[in-house]
Write an enzyme that holds these catalytic residues in place. Structure first.
Site, PDB file in Angstrom:
ATOM      1  N   GLU A   1       4.287  14.618   7.669  1.00 13.21           N
ATOM      2  CA  GLU A   1       3.010  13.995   7.286  1.00 13.21           C
ATOM      3  C   GLU A   1       2.028  14.101   8.443  1.00 13.21           C
ATOM      4  O   GLU A   1       0.847  14.350   8.251  1.00 13.21           O
ATOM      5  CB  GLU A   1       3.195  12.493   7.005  1.00 13.21           C
ATOM      6  CG  GLU A   1       3.800  12.164   5.697  1.00 13.21           C
ATOM      7  CD  GLU A   1       3.651  10.693   5.311  1.00 13.21           C
ATOM      8  OE1 GLU A   1       3.052   9.901   6.075  1.00 13.21           O
ATOM      9  OE2 GLU A   1       4.145  10.343   4.237  1.00 13.21           O
TER      10      GLU A   1
ATOM     11  N   ASP B   1      -2.373   7.739  -7.554  1.00 10.89           N
ATOM     12  CA  ASP B   1      -1.607   8.875  -7.021  1.00 10.89           C
ATOM     13  C   ASP B   1      -1.728  10.112  -7.922  1.00 10.89           C
ATOM     14  O   ASP B   1      -0.830  10.962  -7.948  1.00 10.89           O
ATOM     15  CB  ASP B   1      -0.116   8.508  -6.833  1.00 10.89           C
ATOM     16  CG  ASP B   1       0.068   7.347  -5.860  1.00 10.89           C
ATOM     17  OD1 ASP B   1      -0.716   7.247  -4.900  1.00 10.89           O
ATOM     18  OD2 ASP B   1       0.979   6.527  -6.071  1.00 10.89           O
TER      19      ASP B   1
ATOM     20  N   ASN C   1      -6.033  10.562   0.190  1.00  8.76           N
ATOM     21  CA  ASN C   1      -4.896   9.652   0.369  1.00  8.76           C
ATOM     22  C   ASN C   1      -3.663  10.482   0.705  1.00  8.76           C
ATOM     23  O   ASN C   1      -3.583  11.665   0.347  1.00  8.76           O
ATOM     24  CB  ASN C   1      -4.641   8.865  -0.921  1.00  8.76           C
ATOM     25  CG  ASN C   1      -3.491   7.879  -0.776  1.00  8.76           C
ATOM     26  OD1 ASN C   1      -3.379   7.182   0.240  1.00  8.76           O
ATOM     27  ND2 ASN C   1      -2.614   7.820  -1.770  1.00  8.76           N
TER      28      ASN C   1
ATOM     29  N   ASN D   1      -0.273   7.668  10.782  1.00  3.34           N
ATOM     30  CA  ASN D   1      -1.056   8.823  10.310  1.00  3.34           C
ATOM     31  C   ASN D   1      -2.438   8.841  10.958  1.00  3.34           C
ATOM     32  O   ASN D   1      -2.942   9.900  11.322  1.00  3.34           O
ATOM     33  CB  ASN D   1      -1.169   8.798   8.785  1.00  3.34           C
ATOM     34  CG  ASN D   1       0.054   9.413   8.134  1.00  3.34           C
ATOM     35  OD1 ASN D   1       0.222  10.622   8.144  1.00  3.34           O
ATOM     36  ND2 ASN D   1       0.928   8.573   7.604  1.00  3.34           N
TER      37      ASN D   1
ATOM     38  N   HIS E   1       0.470  10.350   0.063  1.00  2.00           N
ATOM     39  CA  HIS E   1       1.497   9.662  -0.714  1.00  2.00           C
ATOM     40  C   HIS E   1       2.854  10.261  -0.342  1.00  2.00           C
ATOM     41  O   HIS E   1       3.003  11.492  -0.304  1.00  2.00           O
ATOM     42  CB  HIS E   1       1.233   9.860  -2.209  1.00  2.00           C
ATOM     43  CG  HIS E   1       2.271   9.201  -3.063  1.00  2.00           C
ATOM     44  ND1 HIS E   1       2.328   7.835  -3.220  1.00  2.00           N
ATOM     45  CD2 HIS E   1       3.295   9.717  -3.775  1.00  2.00           C
ATOM     46  CE1 HIS E   1       3.361   7.542  -4.000  1.00  2.00           C
ATOM     47  NE2 HIS E   1       3.966   8.658  -4.351  1.00  2.00           N
TER      48      HIS E   1
ATOM     49  N   MET F   1      -2.879  -0.075   1.738  1.00  2.00           N
ATOM     50  CA  MET F   1      -2.014  -0.556   0.659  1.00  2.00           C
ATOM     51  C   MET F   1      -2.750  -1.388  -0.391  1.00  2.00           C
ATOM     52  O   MET F   1      -2.177  -2.323  -0.945  1.00  2.00           O
ATOM     53  CB  MET F   1      -0.852  -1.363   1.259  1.00  2.00           C
ATOM     54  CG  MET F   1       0.045  -0.566   2.192  1.00  2.00           C
ATOM     55  SD  MET F   1       0.704   0.933   1.443  1.00  2.00           S
ATOM     56  CE  MET F   1       1.945   0.221   0.388  1.00  2.00           C
ATOM     57  N   ARG F   2      -3.997  -1.066  -0.688  1.00  2.00           N
ATOM     58  CA  ARG F   2      -4.724  -1.736  -1.760  1.00  2.00           C
ATOM     59  C   ARG F   2      -5.131  -0.707  -2.802  1.00  2.00           C
ATOM     60  O   ARG F   2      -5.527   0.415  -2.434  1.00  2.00           O
ATOM     61  CB  ARG F   2      -6.017  -2.399  -1.246  1.00  2.00           C
ATOM     62  CG  ARG F   2      -5.838  -3.397  -0.140  1.00  2.00           C
ATOM     63  CD  ARG F   2      -5.058  -4.606  -0.519  1.00  2.00           C
ATOM     64  NE  ARG F   2      -5.676  -5.388  -1.586  1.00  2.00           N
ATOM     65  CZ  ARG F   2      -5.082  -6.403  -2.210  1.00  2.00           C
ATOM     66  NH1 ARG F   2      -3.837  -6.727  -1.898  1.00  2.00           N
ATOM     67  NH2 ARG F   2      -5.712  -7.073  -3.149  1.00  2.00           N
TER      68      ARG F   2
ATOM     69  N   LEU G   1      -7.757   0.700  -5.158  1.00  2.00           N
ATOM     70  CA  LEU G   1      -9.217   0.616  -5.137  1.00  2.00           C
ATOM     71  C   LEU G   1      -9.780   0.611  -6.558  1.00  2.00           C
ATOM     72  O   LEU G   1      -9.213   1.229  -7.470  1.00  2.00           O
ATOM     73  CB  LEU G   1      -9.784   1.801  -4.347  1.00  2.00           C
ATOM     74  CG  LEU G   1      -9.407   1.783  -2.863  1.00  2.00           C
ATOM     75  CD1 LEU G   1      -9.603   3.149  -2.233  1.00  2.00           C
ATOM     76  CD2 LEU G   1     -10.208   0.720  -2.118  1.00  2.00           C
TER      77      LEU G   1
ATOM     78  N   ARG H   1     -10.927  -8.277  -6.824  1.00  2.00           N
ATOM     79  CA  ARG H   1     -10.823  -6.907  -6.320  1.00  2.00           C
ATOM     80  C   ARG H   1     -12.222  -6.294  -6.170  1.00  2.00           C
ATOM     81  O   ARG H   1     -12.515  -5.577  -5.219  1.00  2.00           O
ATOM     82  CB  ARG H   1     -10.012  -6.094  -7.329  1.00  2.00           C
ATOM     83  CG  ARG H   1      -9.114  -5.067  -6.720  1.00  2.00           C
ATOM     84  CD  ARG H   1      -8.262  -4.428  -7.787  1.00  2.00           C
ATOM     85  NE  ARG H   1      -6.918  -4.971  -7.857  1.00  2.00           N
ATOM     86  CZ  ARG H   1      -5.963  -4.750  -6.960  1.00  2.00           C
ATOM     87  NH1 ARG H   1      -6.199  -3.988  -5.910  1.00  2.00           N
ATOM     88  NH2 ARG H   1      -4.772  -5.265  -7.091  1.00  2.00           N
TER      89      ARG H   1
HETATM   90  C1  GRF Z   1       3.144   6.716   4.965  1.00  2.00           C
HETATM   91  O1  GRF Z   1       4.466   6.938   4.631  1.00  2.00           O
HETATM   92  C2  GRF Z   1       2.262   7.236   3.870  1.00  2.00           C
HETATM   93  O2  GRF Z   1       2.810   8.304   3.169  1.00  2.00           O
HETATM   94  C3  GRF Z   1       2.121   6.056   2.960  1.00  2.00           C
HETATM   95  O3  GRF Z   1       2.178   4.924   3.782  1.00  2.00           O
HETATM   96  C4  GRF Z   1       2.787   5.247   5.018  1.00  2.00           C
HETATM   97  C5  GRF Z   1       1.788   4.933   6.078  1.00  2.00           C
HETATM   98  O4  GRF Z   1       2.292   4.946   7.355  1.00  2.00           O
HETATM   99  N1  GRF Z   1       0.909   6.164   2.196  1.00  2.00           N
HETATM  100  P1  GRF Z   1       1.321   4.766   8.599  1.00  2.00           P
HETATM  101  O5  GRF Z   1       0.637   3.392   8.470  1.00  2.00           O
HETATM  102  O6  GRF Z   1       0.337   5.889   8.596  1.00  2.00           O
HETATM  103  O7  GRF Z   1       2.234   4.778   9.777  1.00  2.00           O
END
Ligand code: GRF
Length: 222
Positions: free
Chosen positions: A184, A155, A117, A20, A119, A100-101, A103, A75
């Site tokens: 995405e 989320d 974010n 992304n 999701h 992946m944390r 916050l 944290r």
């Molecule tokens: C994506 O599927 C996004 O929706 C989720 O984590 C993934 C991230 O992929 N939050 P990348 O690291 O951007 O390739």
């Protein structure tokens, strides 16, 4: 008269492959955001030293930082250092892209209205993990991804944009994830640019945008 052009800074937080982030970078170059909306990706910050996206950033001359969560006792301590690094760029937009944390409330309120974010589900369906498998098991005919403002609820923040794809009978979580990811990569850059340009904003816990912008941030994939 001297005109001072203020560049708007985007800071991107990642934990892994960073596709992304790459999509936002690619779009920002194709659309020449520096000229078109005065914005640049100022830095990429990862909580994992081995995140592939860091290499992409370095290859593209973007500043990188690692704030390794394993090096902190709590944290709160991790988030304090993360906030210090992010704040040092005076960001207009902070983008969580596969970060992946979870916050802390302090971090979230500090960047409220600037923090996005993505999701991989059509929120408010399927917050949390394992969304593709859950959508298939629930028999959903559509699935997708949501860009939202980050709030204190996981989320659960105001929805900025959504991309929707069909769920096919032959789908596995992997094929469905792959189909969604393609969209995405269209959705997130549009949402980031809309926020940079002030075309969307957070107001009383809701995302405000006009109809035309809202349409642009709603993508129907195939
Ligand atoms: C994506 O599927 C996004 O929706 C989720 O984590 C993934 C991230 O992929 N939050 P990348 O690291 O951007 O390739």
């Amino acid at each position: 008269m001297v005109r001072v052009l203020l560049v708007k800074n985007i800071v991107i937080l990642i934990s892994g492959r960073g596709s992304n982030f790459e999509a936002i970078l690619r779009t920002s170059r194709e659309e020449n955001w520096e000229v078109a909306c005065g914005a640049r990706i100022a830095a990429v910050v990862s909580n994992r030293p081995d995140a592939l996206g860091l290499q992409t950033a370095q290859r593209n001359g973007i500043a990188t930082h690692v704030v390794d969560h394993k090096a902190f006792d709590s944290r709160e301590a991790f988030d304090a250092e993360l906030a210090r690094v992010v704040e040092s760029y005076q960001p207009d937009v902070v983008v969580l892209a596969g970060f992946m944390r979870i916050l802390t409330a302090g971090f979230v309120s500090r960047f409220e209205g600037k923090l996005l974010n993505i999701h991989p589900a059509i929120l408010p369906l399927f917050p949390g993990l394992d969304t593709h498998r859950r959508a298939i098991e629930a028999g959903c005919r559509v699935h997708g991804s949501t860009v939202h403002f980050v709030s204190q609820v996981l989320d659960g923040g105001a929805i900025v944009g959504q991309a929707i794809v069909p769920v096919l009978p032959s789908d596995t979580p992997e094929t469905l994830a792959h189909r969604g990811l393609v969209y995405e990569h269209m959705l997130y850059p549009r949402c980031v640019r809309a926020l940079v340009e002030g075309k969307v904003r957070l107001e009383n816990g809701r995302c405000v945008a006009d109809d035309a912008v809202s349409r642009e941030l709603t993508i129907f994939g195939d």
